[in-house]
Design a protein around this motif. Sequence first.
Motif, PDB file in Angstrom:
ATOM      1  N   THR A   1      11.851  -0.561 -12.934  1.00 28.36           N
ATOM      2  CA  THR A   1      11.123  -1.819 -12.759  1.00 28.36           C
ATOM      3  C   THR A   1      11.216  -2.285 -11.320  1.00 28.36           C
ATOM      4  OG1 THR A   1      13.093  -2.986 -13.374  1.00 28.36           O
ATOM      5  CG2 THR A   1      11.478  -2.623 -15.106  1.00 28.36           C
ATOM      6  N   ARG A   2      12.096  -1.646 -10.523  1.00 33.01           N
ATOM      7  CA  ARG A   2      12.299  -2.155  -9.160  1.00 33.01           C
ATOM      8  C   ARG A   2      11.051  -2.136  -8.288  1.00 33.01           C
ATOM      9  NH1 ARG A   2      17.608   0.261  -6.812  1.00 33.01           N
ATOM     10  NH2 ARG A   2      16.688  -0.406  -4.869  1.00 33.01           N
ATOM     11  N   PRO A   3      10.276  -1.031  -8.306  1.00 34.83           N
ATOM     12  CA  PRO A   3       9.085  -1.065  -7.452  1.00 34.83           C
ATOM     13  C   PRO A   3       8.168  -2.218  -7.827  1.00 34.83           C
ATOM     14  CG  PRO A   3       9.467   1.131  -8.270  1.00 34.83           C
ATOM     15  CD  PRO A   3      10.434   0.249  -8.977  1.00 34.83           C
ATOM     16  N   SER A   4       8.054  -2.509  -9.117  1.00 35.84           N
ATOM     17  CA  SER A   4       7.126  -3.564  -9.495  1.00 35.84           C
ATOM     18  C   SER A   4       7.652  -4.911  -9.022  1.00 35.84           C
ATOM     19  CB  SER A   4       6.886  -3.546 -11.002  1.00 35.84           C
ATOM     20  OG  SER A   4       7.733  -4.430 -11.666  1.00 35.84           O
ATOM     21  N   ARG A   5       8.973  -5.073  -9.024  1.00 35.03           N
ATOM     22  CA  ARG A   5       9.521  -6.338  -8.526  1.00 35.03           C
ATOM     23  C   ARG A   5       9.296  -6.447  -7.015  1.00 35.03           C
ATOM     24  NH1 ARG A   5      15.342  -6.891  -9.305  1.00 35.03           N
ATOM     25  NH2 ARG A   5      15.191  -5.264 -10.864  1.00 35.03           N
ATOM     26  N   MET A   6       9.477  -5.307  -6.331  1.00 36.81           N
ATOM     27  CA  MET A   6       9.271  -5.317  -4.883  1.00 36.81           C
ATOM     28  C   MET A   6       7.813  -5.594  -4.574  1.00 36.81           C
ATOM     29  SD  MET A   6       9.959  -2.377  -2.097  1.00 36.81           S
ATOM     30  CE  MET A   6      11.722  -2.344  -1.989  1.00 36.81           C
ATOM     31  N   ARG A   7       6.939  -4.974  -5.382  1.00 31.51           N
ATOM     32  CA  ARG A   7       5.511  -5.166  -5.188  1.00 31.51           C
ATOM     33  C   ARG A   7       5.160  -6.644  -5.326  1.00 31.51           C
ATOM     34  NH1 ARG A   7       3.865  -1.672  -9.101  1.00 31.51           N
ATOM     35  NH2 ARG A   7       4.340   0.081  -7.750  1.00 31.51           N
ATOM     36  N   ARG A   8       5.734  -7.264  -6.357  1.00 26.84           N
ATOM     37  CA  ARG A   8       5.438  -8.671  -6.594  1.00 26.84           C
ATOM     38  C   ARG A   8       5.960  -9.522  -5.427  1.00 26.84           C
ATOM     39  NH1 ARG A   8       7.953 -10.717 -11.693  1.00 26.84           N
ATOM     40  NH2 ARG A   8       7.627  -8.564 -12.253  1.00 26.84           N
ATOM     41  N   GLY A   9       7.135  -9.158  -4.935  1.00 28.10           N
ATOM     42  CA  GLY A   9       7.707  -9.889  -3.806  1.00 28.10           C
ATOM     43  C   GLY A   9       6.807  -9.801  -2.584  1.00 28.10           C
ATOM     44  N   LEU A  10       6.269  -8.605  -2.353  1.00 26.86           N
ATOM     45  CA  LEU A  10       5.393  -8.419  -1.190  1.00 26.86           C
ATOM     46  C   LEU A  10       4.113  -9.237  -1.350  1.00 26.86           C
ATOM     47  CD1 LEU A  10       5.857  -4.591  -0.714  1.00 26.86           C
ATOM     48  CD2 LEU A  10       6.591  -6.387   0.853  1.00 26.86           C
ATOM     49  N   LEU A  11       3.573  -9.239  -2.572  1.00 27.96           N
ATOM     50  CA  LEU A  11       2.365 -10.039  -2.806  1.00 27.96           C
ATOM     51  C   LEU A  11       2.664 -11.515  -2.597  1.00 27.96           C
ATOM     52  CD1 LEU A  11       0.821  -8.254  -5.905  1.00 27.96           C
ATOM     53  CD2 LEU A  11      -0.150  -8.432  -3.631  1.00 27.96           C
TER      54      LEU A  11
ATOM     55  N   LEU B   1       0.843  -1.197   0.000  1.00 34.98           N
ATOM     56  CA  LEU B   1       0.000   0.000   0.000  1.00 34.98           C
ATOM     57  C   LEU B   1       0.876   1.243   0.000  1.00 34.98           C
ATOM     58  CD1 LEU B   1      -2.914  -0.114   2.592  1.00 34.98           C
ATOM     59  CD2 LEU B   1      -3.020   0.404   0.173  1.00 34.98           C
ATOM     60  N   TYR B   2       1.884   1.174   0.864  1.00 31.78           N
ATOM     61  CA  TYR B   2       2.748   2.310   1.077  1.00 31.78           C
ATOM     62  C   TYR B   2       3.599   2.587  -0.141  1.00 31.78           C
ATOM     63  CZ  TYR B   2       4.234   5.612   4.435  1.00 31.78           C
ATOM     64  OH  TYR B   2       4.420   6.780   5.098  1.00 31.78           O
ATOM     65  N   LEU B   3       4.028   1.500  -0.781  1.00 31.19           N
ATOM     66  CA  LEU B   3       4.820   1.623  -2.002  1.00 31.19           C
ATOM     67  C   LEU B   3       3.985   2.340  -3.056  1.00 31.19           C
ATOM     68  CD1 LEU B   3       7.546   0.735  -3.065  1.00 31.19           C
ATOM     69  CD2 LEU B   3       6.471  -1.327  -3.937  1.00 31.19           C
ATOM     70  N   ALA B   4       2.731   1.944  -3.150  1.00 32.56           N
ATOM     71  CA  ALA B   4       1.838   2.592  -4.103  1.00 32.56           C
ATOM     72  C   ALA B   4       1.697   4.074  -3.766  1.00 32.56           C
ATOM     73  CB  ALA B   4       0.475   1.916  -4.085  1.00 32.56           C
ATOM     74  N   GLY B   5       1.500   4.335  -2.471  1.00 32.93           N
ATOM     75  CA  GLY B   5       1.352   5.719  -2.042  1.00 32.93           C
ATOM     76  C   GLY B   5       2.589   6.531  -2.373  1.00 32.93           C
ATOM     77  N   ALA B   6       3.761   5.957  -2.089  1.00 33.75           N
ATOM     78  CA  ALA B   6       5.015   6.674  -2.334  1.00 33.75           C
ATOM     79  C   ALA B   6       5.234   6.878  -3.830  1.00 33.75           C
ATOM     80  CB  ALA B   6       6.184   5.908  -1.719  1.00 33.75           C
ATOM     81  N   ALA B   7       4.857   5.871  -4.611  1.00 31.71           N
ATOM     82  CA  ALA B   7       5.039   5.993  -6.055  1.00 31.71           C
ATOM     83  C   ALA B   7       4.173   7.122  -6.590  1.00 31.71           C
ATOM     84  CB  ALA B   7       4.681   4.675  -6.730  1.00 31.71           C
ATOM     85  N   ALA B   8       2.967   7.216  -6.017  1.00 32.66           N
ATOM     86  CA  ALA B   8       2.077   8.279  -6.467  1.00 32.66           C
ATOM     87  C   ALA B   8       2.654   9.648  -6.108  1.00 32.66           C
ATOM     88  CB  ALA B   8       0.694   8.104  -5.839  1.00 32.66           C
ATOM     89  N   ARG B   9       3.551   9.659  -5.118  1.00 31.92           N
ATOM     90  CA  ARG B   9       4.120  10.939  -4.693  1.00 31.92           C
ATOM     91  C   ARG B   9       5.522  11.160  -5.254  1.00 31.92           C
ATOM     92  NH1 ARG B   9       3.567  10.489   1.518  1.00 31.92           N
ATOM     93  NH2 ARG B   9       4.832  12.370   1.496  1.00 31.92           N
ATOM     94  N   GLN B  10       5.857  10.317  -6.248  1.00 34.47           N
ATOM     95  CA  GLN B  10       7.200  10.404  -6.815  1.00 34.47           C
ATOM     96  C   GLN B  10       7.559  11.836  -7.223  1.00 34.47           C
ATOM     97  OE1 GLN B  10       8.029   6.807  -8.932  1.00 34.47           O
ATOM     98  NE2 GLN B  10       9.273   6.988  -7.120  1.00 34.47           N
TER      99      GLN B  10
END
Lengths: 113, 836
Positions: free
Chosen positions: B463-473, B346-355
């Motif tokens: 691509t790193r956030p998406s990899r991290m996101r996948r790892g978290l999922l 969730l937080y990653l998404a939030g932070a990405a939106a605030r890039q």
Amino acid sequence: MNPTPVLPGTLDLLILKAVSLSKEHGYGILLRIEQISGGALSIEQGALYPSLHRLEHKGLLAGEWGVSGNNRKARFYSLTAEGRKRLKQETAGWERLVEAMGAALRATGEDLA
Amino acid sequence: MKRPRWFGSARQSELDEEMRFHIEQHAERLMQQGVSREEATRRAHVEFGSVASFREECREAKGLRLLDDLRADLQFALRVLRRQPGLSATAVLFLAVAVGANTAFFAFVNAYSLRPLPIRGAGRHFDLRAATAQNERVFFFDQRQYEALTSQAESAGELYSIERLTLPLVEDRVRRVSVEVVSNNFFPLLVGTANPHSAVLSHAGWRRLFGGEAAVAGKRIRLGSNFFVIAGVAPEKFSGVDAVVPDVWLPQSLRPLAVASGAKSHLRVGGILHEGVSPEQSQAVLSAAAAALSEGLPAAERIASVRVEPRHVISDDDEANVVAVGLVAFPFALLLVVACANLASLYLAGAAARQKELAIRLAIGASRWRLVRQLMTEALLLATLGAVAASALAVASMRALEQYLFQLMTRFGMNVAPVDADWRIAGVSLCLAVVCALLFGLLPSLEATDHAGAKGSLLARSTRPSRMRRGLLAAQACASLVLLVLAGVLLENANRFDAMNPGFRMDGLYESGYEAGDLAGFAAKVERMQHVEGVAGVGRVPLRGIMNRTNATVDGKQARLFYNYTDERYLDMMGIALAAGRGFTPAEARNQLPVAIVSEATAERLWPGRSAIGQSLQLEGAAQLFQVVGVARDVVSSFFFMGLDPTLVYLPAAVGSAEIGSLLARMGGANGKAVAQLQQACLAAAPESYCEPIEMRDIASIQRLPVRMASQVAMALGAVSIVLSCVGLYGVVAFLVERRRKEAGIRLALGSSRLRVMAAMTASPLRGVVLGAAVGLPVCFAAAKFAEGMAVYLRLSDPAVFVAAPVLLLLVAAAAALVPARAAASVDPSEVLREE
């Protein structure tokens, strides 16, 4: 004669001296320094405040709200016991420095012989 | 907008006022020198210099700078949370649920294993145990032994004794009362009050027996056949030294009134060490008493050693307990992992939106550390809110949980030491929430700031956030899967035990509860009662623990067999059919003739392929050979989880003999009345001991309930975990769809089908889920296989569970992903492409 800016590091000593004469607010301290130095020393006005707060934070000055001569609310500073001790030390230190500097600057070639 | 009065702001305004005064004074002075007002004001400001920078310097001089930064961070964080109410509320909810569940669990651990005993000198409390030469533990002492120990212990510490009794409280109806007869120094030593000289109610007993009635002191109550005066009610916080709280404490001096004269005492002995005496020293002192304790005892019961076992909390801190707590803690910890992973994404998404915001702040000179601190402050703020919610949730649910977990004990009239909220509860909530915050706040915030900084571009993508996101999922999916499998396995076992037929008729079957002398006379009375369809005597009532075992020799081969004594009415009354042969005759039971009935499994095992009738058994210790006269159908007589008895030999004995310990009765018709009648008969026959007929179904549920409850708890955790995971997954997909609207529009414009667009949007997150399941499943299976080796009777690797759990997880995940993905498929390409 144009007023000389104070040497770095000496502002605190001047403030302690000025406050030691009587309780005074910031603007009054500024005037007093000008007065006791015969108008020879000038201070950047605002720079007084960080110094005042630093001295207060160190416990050398005590600040309290009071009423000024023209009936306005003002913050008055007075010397604490700690501040009085420090003033004595620094004054002695300053005199030694002046003496040493004076001796050094008076020196001639003969002194080296 | 009104400025919030945060710490420091009052001082700031004072400072401003001080400097304003200076400037005004100076302007006035200049005016006195003839300068116009406007010019004077202007010059005063110029000569003073920059108010803002001096203000900064002043605050730095006072060391307040850090505080200011923190305040700014907090204010900013609050603003951010308010700006994203949905995200913030979700995060707080996740924390509240996961941390709350863990806190509630901790509350129990705290109450039983961490909080000191509610007595004086809890840190020096110990239990006294002994052991025989064969190293069999001795838990109880008699009065003479206790006195020997007391005189021996004087230099090491002070001992007390407790004897547990169950007495009938006789009023207009009879109720069960648990009584602790305590040594006369019990209250002076442990509470610091005088020895009460008469009955003291525990707080729990007062509530249970008298409904917390105010005027209870001085009241006379009848326990058994004697009356006792209530001296008072113990303070609520004094719940004794055990998990089970008695209703009444009686001083040792009143024991003769409560117990039939000559009854042997069974004392549990504990004590408080003197200051400065170590357990080892006291053990050495007390061991010297061992010889005196053994005086007059048969060789097998002689005490070889005395053990001082320090115990400062309610539960024994032995290894088994620690392992059990660890095992139960594990699924709770998994729930926390799910919540943390969820929050991180969730937080990653939030932070990405605030890039963009972060990039701008970096560009205008904020340090990376400053930004990380900002993001961490936001995370910690959320954690604090979450901790508050979690504590509230845990405290609110604690009573209900207590009632749920201890329902069996409450049903049988037992009080359990209360589980209360204390400062540790709030502390643990906060710690867990902060750890979560560090986990979910740190990774994404480093990632987000690094990303924005490294690329230095407002449009940077990596691509790193998406990899991290996948790892978290994947981590969530894996933890959820483990919980689902655990719930499934326990549920399967609970259902199996429920469905298991014990092999005898349960309806209306009661254990009489009569334990005093003349069982035969009582049996005769019960038999004549209305509604009683039948009675039978049995050595050990089935389903009350493991049956007795004996060694036997059959055809020259050794075998270890379960056995039970029954009278001639037992099999018939229980509804256990005979497969061959006959039952016992009254004469066989009366004279304990050497005949036996074996179960079918026993017959099959001892004489495979042959008829068991007429075969003989040599039982250890018996002079004669036992002849098999009948073969009975198999039953469960130990534990449901052990299944049908692998062997069972029935031996004849009559009611009234020492072998027959209990009387079973089957009630027909109006059950309730008949049971009351049975109880009255029992109480009349033995007024000094409490008697309560127990339904066989209750005895069975005592066995089944723990597994059922474990499965319910695991299911609740599994359900919460899967809901959290799905909400998280939904959020991630919704976020991706929002970010990739343009891409979706282009794909659609180029002729891609809506289904393919949805697939493209959900592919990456779902890959994460599949990855998690692929990692989790073999781990679960290996763990189950491993555990199955230890828990012999539980079926842990049921293939159905290992298929159903991942299928369920994937189906639910797919649904959670596809719902928000529909938004991508429904974008209008012409509109999206015109945006920006």
